[in-house]
Design a protein around this motif. Structure first.
Motif, PDB file in Angstrom:
ATOM      1  N   SER A 242       0.841  -1.207   0.000  1.00 52.96           N
ATOM      2  CA  SER A 242       0.000   0.000   0.000  1.00 52.96           C
ATOM      3  C   SER A 242       0.875   1.255   0.000  1.00 52.96           C
ATOM      4  CB  SER A 242      -1.008  -0.015   1.145  1.00 52.96           C
ATOM      5  OG  SER A 242      -0.345   0.074   2.353  1.00 52.96           O
TER       6      SER A 242
ATOM      7  N   PHE B  60       1.843   1.724  -3.508  1.00 49.58           N
ATOM      8  CA  PHE B  60       0.713   2.285  -4.247  1.00 49.58           C
ATOM      9  C   PHE B  60       0.588   3.789  -3.969  1.00 49.58           C
ATOM     10  CE2 PHE B  60      -3.983   3.010  -4.556  1.00 49.58           C
ATOM     11  CZ  PHE B  60      -4.090   2.807  -5.928  1.00 49.58           C
ATOM     12  N   SER B  61       0.702   4.163  -2.706  1.00 41.09           N
ATOM     13  CA  SER B  61       0.597   5.583  -2.329  1.00 41.09           C
ATOM     14  C   SER B  61       1.694   6.406  -2.993  1.00 41.09           C
ATOM     15  CB  SER B  61       0.730   5.755  -0.818  1.00 41.09           C
ATOM     16  OG  SER B  61      -0.221   4.982  -0.177  1.00 41.09           O
TER      17      SER B  61
ATOM     18  N   THR C  15       3.185   5.739  -5.767  1.00 43.64           N
ATOM     19  CA  THR C  15       2.869   5.868  -7.189  1.00 43.64           C
ATOM     20  C   THR C  15       1.842   6.988  -7.402  1.00 43.64           C
ATOM     21  OG1 THR C  15       3.148   3.481  -7.292  1.00 43.64           O
ATOM     22  CG2 THR C  15       2.235   4.519  -9.252  1.00 43.64           C
TER      23      THR C  15
END
Ligand code: ADP
Length: 484
Positions: free
Chosen positions: A278, A281-282, A284
């Protein structure tokens, strides 16, 4: 029985040894007795023979004396003297032979006395003959014969008494010897049978108490390696039982360690991997400008954070894969695959890496080749091979991925123009944590696990993996997968 292994081995040695010793002792006793019988017989024969000789000597001497009385020639006189001289030596031999028995010694004393008496008589007759009184005193040779026979008769009676026992011994000794012979044969046969029975009993004892339990132990070692439940305890109090108890302790410790490892793995995959994913993802999203634009410094920091996060995720994924391989949980799901699609997806994943080094990834294949395989797992292999090729190739070079259909298998090669793999590393690089040390720091960028995982995946497909490389000429990593 609560016997130690050393005690059992001692029993194995001592029991047959004691039996053999008893056996040899009994046999030697029997032989000794048989020998005594033989000796008694020989001795009796000698006493009888010597006595007979003595009597014969007397007869011969008497005959010589009678011959002398009839015609006292020089030759007859010499013959008489020779015979007479022999008698004392015969007597001595006989005395020696009977010296061992008190009873015989007493009988011999009688013989001795009558012999001397007879000898004195013979000498007296000879003197009479020599003094010319023969014609008067000895009316005829018949009278002479009578006197001599009386004297010798007394001697013979005593000789008979002397050899009475010996004759009996001579008679019974062969029977006694035959009895001992039979006893020895029976003892030998019995000994052989008992020996065989003892050997069988000991073999059964050893097999029951040692070999069978050792077999259980060997099976337990196999079970420990295969992580299976161990056999029940072998029981007893010997070294085998202790070793078995140690095996059970070891198995318990291993099971505990395995449980703890599983806990660590689930902790790593849930409590470490998920937050990292996560976070990635953050990062990105931040990089995409969704939460506002970053300045140049911010972009630089973000890129570095992203690559660190990705490296951590890769490391965790590799460790989880290795664990799967070790616990035999790595499975592949084979589906029809197209090489072109596999190559394209894999190149997409390494495109950024290639672009950063201005490396061109080329695809070579004679048409689209299809074969069965697990798309995700094979993609993981190709990405690892392409990633390594790009990592180790010089900037602005080419990396080629090519596919060829061979006899019964499909071969995929990833070729680069990097430093190559030294000969002594060509097998080793597929083992865990093996990195070629070149001093350029590139090995630090990896985990040394990628090729080990690739090999496990390829082997799970029933294929093989390897590398062709001439020093300084680049590397050509290949995988060969069954085409059906
Ligand atoms: P990692 O690359 O993560 O270190 P790998 O198992 O993928 O682990 O590779 C093991 C080692 O093999 C690398 O560290 C490197 O020394 C060597 N290697 C792999 N591929 C290449 C290549 N294409 N060229 C040169 N060396 C390579």
């Amino acid at each position: 029985m609560q016997l130690k292994l050393t005690h059992k081995l001692l029993i194995l040695v001592i029991l047959p040894l004691s039996f053999e010793l008893c056996f040899v002792f009994v046999l030697s006793e029997l032989l000794k007795k048989a020998e005594i019988e033989l000796h008694r017989e020989t001795h009796s024969k000698a006493v009888i023979a010597e006595s007979n000789e003595l009597v014969k000597n007397f007869y011969d001497t008497s005959s010589a004396l009678i011959a002398y009385a009839v015609s006292p020639s020089q030759q007859v006189t010499a013959e008489y003297l020779k015979r007479v001289e022999l008698i004392p030596s015969r007597l001595r031999s006989l005395e020696l032979l009977v010296s061992g028995s008190e009873r015989q010694k007493a009988a011999f004393a009688e013989v001795y006395a009558s012999t001397n008496k007879a000898l004195t008589l013979l000498k007296k007759i000879k003197e009479d003959l020599d003094s010319g009184e023969s014609a008067r005193n000895l009316a005829s040779a018949g009278l002479l014969r009578k006197r001599v026979t009386t004297a010798v008769g007394a001697l013979i009676t005593h000789i008979h008494e002397l050899v009475a026992d010996e004759r009996q011994i001579e008679e019974v000794a062969p029977q006694a010897q035959a009895r001992f012979r039979d006893l020895i044969v029976a003892c030998l046969a019995g000994g052989i049978v008992l020996n065989i029975l003892l050997a069988v009993a000991l073999a059964l004892f050893v097999s029951q108490s040692t070999v069978n339990r050792l077999r259980v132990l060997m099976d337990n070692t196999r079970r420990i390696v295969g992580r299976q439940q161990l056999n029940p305890a072998v029981g007893g109090n010997d070294e085998i039982a202790h070793l078995d108890a140690t095996f059970h302790d070891m198995a318990r410790e291993l099971a505990l360690a395995e449980k703890q490892k599983q806990e660590v793995i689930s902790m790593v995959s849930h409590d470490l991997r998920s937050p990292l994913m996560s976070l990635d993802f953050s990062l990105t999203l931040i990089g995409s400008g969704k939460y506002g634009e970053l300045n140049e410094r911010g972009h630089k920091e973000l890129t570095s954070a992203e690559s660190s996060t990705k490296r951590l995720i890769r490391l965790i994924n590799d460790l989880l894969d290795i664990e799967k391989i070790e616990s035999g949980k790595l499975t592949v799901l084979k589906m029809p695959l197209s090489f072109t699609a596999l190559a394209e997806h894999s190149i997409d994943s390494v495109q950024a890496l290639a672009a950063a080094k201005e490396i061109t990834v080329k695809v070579e294949s004679a048409g689209d080749i299809e074969f069965p395989g697990d798309a995700d797992r094979l993609e993981q292999v190709i990405i690892n091979l392409l990633g390594n090729a790009i990592k180790f190739s010089p900037n602005q070079s080419d990396v080629t991925i090519k596919c060829e259909e061979k006899d019964k298998f499909v071969e995929i090669r990833v070729i680069d123009s990097g430093p190559g793999i030294p000969a002594d590393y060509r097998k080793k690089v597929f083992d865990r944590f093996q990195q070629v040390s070149r001093g350029d720091g590139k090995e630090k960028e990896g985990t040394g696990l990628g090729l080990a995982i690739s090999r496990a995946i390829v082997e799970a497909h029933g294929g093989t993996i390897g590398v062709d490389s001439e020093g300084g000429q680049g590397s050509s990593f290949w995988i060969r997968l069954p085409d059906a």
